[in-house]
Design an enzyme around this catalytic site. Structure first.
Site, short mmCIF file in Angstrom:
data_model
loop_
_atom_site.label_atom_id
_atom_site.label_comp_id
_atom_site.label_asym_id
_atom_site.label_seq_id
_atom_site.Cartn_x
_atom_site.Cartn_y
_atom_site.Cartn_z
N ARG A 56 40.74 40.49 39.92
CA ARG A 56 41.34 38.96 39.04
C ARG A 56 40.26 38.82 38.12
O ARG A 56 39.18 38.98 37.88
CB ARG A 56 42.04 38.09 40.68
CG ARG A 56 40.92 38.17 41.82
CD ARG A 56 39.15 37.83 41.40
NE ARG A 56 39.33 36.82 40.68
CZ ARG A 56 38.11 36.29 40.39
NH1 ARG A 56 36.66 36.56 39.78
NH2 ARG A 56 37.76 35.04 39.40
N GLY A 57 40.70 37.50 37.44
CA GLY A 57 39.80 36.86 36.82
C GLY A 57 40.64 37.74 35.05
O GLY A 57 40.90 39.57 35.21
N ALA A 58 41.08 36.79 34.67
CA ALA A 58 42.22 37.73 33.29
C ALA A 58 41.31 38.35 32.24
O ALA A 58 42.32 39.58 32.34
CB ALA A 58 42.43 35.75 32.05
N ARG A 99 51.19 40.16 37.17
CA ARG A 99 50.53 38.68 36.77
C ARG A 99 50.63 37.79 35.66
O ARG A 99 50.63 38.58 34.64
CB ARG A 99 49.22 38.42 37.08
CG ARG A 99 48.85 38.12 39.00
CD ARG A 99 47.12 37.88 39.79
NE ARG A 99 47.66 36.42 39.88
CZ ARG A 99 45.79 35.79 39.55
NH1 ARG A 99 44.85 36.35 39.70
NH2 ARG A 99 46.07 34.85 40.16
N GLN A 203 37.51 31.25 45.41
CA GLN A 203 37.00 32.39 44.36
C GLN A 203 35.65 32.04 43.94
O GLN A 203 34.66 32.26 43.85
CB GLN A 203 37.24 32.45 43.29
CG GLN A 203 38.55 33.21 43.15
CD GLN A 203 40.09 32.61 43.46
OE1 GLN A 203 39.64 31.66 43.77
NE2 GLN A 203 40.87 32.28 43.09
N ASP A 244 42.39 31.41 31.24
CA ASP A 244 42.96 32.55 31.87
C ASP A 244 44.30 32.84 30.40
O ASP A 244 44.47 33.84 29.35
CB ASP A 244 44.07 32.34 32.84
CG ASP A 244 43.25 32.83 33.45
OD1 ASP A 244 42.53 31.56 34.49
OD2 ASP A 244 43.34 33.24 34.20
N LYS A 255 42.31 28.10 36.03
CA LYS A 255 41.70 27.74 37.88
C LYS A 255 42.67 26.30 37.96
O LYS A 255 42.27 25.56 38.09
CB LYS A 255 41.40 28.42 38.64
CG LYS A 255 40.90 27.89 40.28
CD LYS A 255 41.43 28.82 40.49
CE LYS A 255 42.25 30.20 40.32
NZ LYS A 255 43.64 31.39 40.53
O1 MRU Z 1 43.82 33.60 40.71
P1 MRU Z 1 42.54 34.01 39.65
O2 MRU Z 1 41.06 34.59 40.33
O3 MRU Z 1 42.58 34.91 38.39
O4 MRU Z 1 41.73 33.03 38.21
C1 MRU Z 1 40.42 33.48 37.55
C2 MRU Z 1 40.40 32.06 36.90
O5 MRU Z 1 40.50 30.56 36.66
C3 MRU Z 1 39.51 32.26 35.68
O6 MRU Z 1 38.51 31.13 35.71
C4 MRU Z 1 40.10 32.49 34.20
O7 MRU Z 1 41.21 34.26 34.59
C5 MRU Z 1 38.66 33.37 33.45
S1 MRU Z 1 37.79 34.86 34.10
C6 MRU Z 1 36.54 34.79 33.03
#
Ligand code: MRU
Length: 353
Positions: A56-58, A99, A203, A244, A255
């Site tokens: 996860r994470g963009a 996603r 997270q 994201d 988030k």
């Molecule tokens: O649902 P997630 O864990 O994928 O959400 C991640 C976030 O909101 C992060 O802050 C975002 O993707 C930036 S990651 C460098």
């Protein structure tokens, strides 16, 4: 019989690993108490891993999807040779549907598609793999650059609050918000990091606290609702978060809870920094209102650690991201430069450059 999972060192920088001929993901659903790598054998398996939060994470989602394209193309070539593009169509569709909010996913798929369009009747694997590896490498380089640029904005040593996990685990390595924090800590500008727990996937407590602890950066965990009280006590210089998707006008999707954190920050005179590579900026959406916000199952809120804690029969609203208006953001920090008090003109100039 399938080959055993290789012995990959457990480190936040190794969340997405291409090893030998395979893709391995550090299973982020069970960190930090369990550290296990999963091997992905098909494009659909990669899509499911993204959907199910193994990764996860963009930026990490984008990198993983690029490797998913490599695997799908290789399987397509092995099963259908010249018809490999048709053979991988279902995998591509699954990856694109995994996603909806992180634009890095669609950015990476579009970049891989541009290369696929150039490829003809030859085995596509070597060139697609080189492209996915380039995407991965470029992301790490971008994070190091934006980390230093963000650190330079921090004028005097202070404590900071971060939300969710925008670290090495969420990217190719080093991290965006945590990249800034890593660079600023190395420069003696961070006294303390406060990590929001980040319900419902935790997270912050499971990933960010673990990552910072690995690097000996002092981190204290907060329940999400404690951040405003902490700001009221003074001593917090910045809220530093990732994103994201950033719209053309500088509105920031991140988030769920980021917006509330920004509202509290504005009230208490705390500055808000958003750290993200330009692959997170989507100039095709005019404002945050046009960003698709993922909604996940109510069970994620009603259950914790696999155990039902919510009242039986009660429903839950579970939007995964929210939008912080550009007017609440002091700085967007990218590898191409810093945009202070973002607006449409400044974002357009950054992206044109
Ligand atoms: O649902 P997630 O864990 O994928 O959400 C991640 C976030 O909101 C992060 O802050 C975002 O993707 C930036 S990651 C460098």
């Amino acid at each position: 019989m399938e080959a055993p999972i290789p012995n990959i060192p457990t480190h936040a920088d190794n969340a997405v690993v291409w090893h030998g001929e395979h893709l391995y993901l550090l299973d982020q659903r069970i960190l930090p108490l369990q550290t296990e790598f999963i091997r992905l054998n098909t494009g659909v398996e990669v899509a499911n891993a993204i959907r199910d939060m193994v990764v996860r994470g963009a930026p990490a989602i984008g990198i993983t999807a690029a490797f998913g394209v490599v695997i799908a193309a290789r399987n397509g070539w092995e099963s259908a040779e010249r018809d490999w593009k048709a053979a991988m169509a279902a995998d591509l569709a699954a990856l694109a549907a995994s996603r909806p909010t992180a634009v890095n996913l669609f950015w990476a798929l579009a970049r891989m598609q541009r290369l696929m369009d150039e490829l003809g009747d030859e085995d596509p694997t070597p060139r697609l793999l080189a492209e996915a590896q380039a995407i991965h490498k470029e992301d790490i380089a971008a994070n190091r650059t934006l980390g230093d640029l963000g650190a330079a904005l921090i004028a005097e040593p202070a404590a900071v609050i971060t939300h969710c996990n925008a670290g090495a685990l969420a990217t190719g390595g080093y991290g965006t918000a945590l990249g800034v924090i890593r660079s600023a800590f190395a420069a003696g500008k961070i006294q303390q990091v406060y990590a929001d727990e980040t319900r419902p996937w935790l997270q912050g407590s499971r990933l960010t606290a673990w990552e910072l602890q690995q690097d000996n950066i002092p981190v204290t965990l907060l329940i999400d609702g404690a951040a405003a009280s902490l700001m009221a006590q003074g001593g917090i210089g910045w809220v530093i978060v990732g994103s994201d998707r950033i719209a053309a006008n500088g509105d920031v999707a991140n988030k769920i809870g980021t917006y509330g954190l920004a509202v509290a920050a504005k009230h208490h005179g705390v500055k808000v920094m958003v750290a993200a590579p330009t692959s997170t900026i989507d100039i095709s959406v005019a404002s945050g209102a046009d960003i698709p916000i993922e909604s996940r199952a109510a069970a994620e809120v009603l259950y914790c650690g696999g155990k039902q804690l919510g009242a039986p029969g009660v429903d839950a609203w579970n939007p995964v991201f929210d939008v912080t208006p550009a007017s609440m953001v002091d700085a967007i920090v990218t590898e191409r430069g810093v945009v202070l008090r973002p607006n449409t003109e400044k974002i357009a100039k950054l992206m044109a450059g």
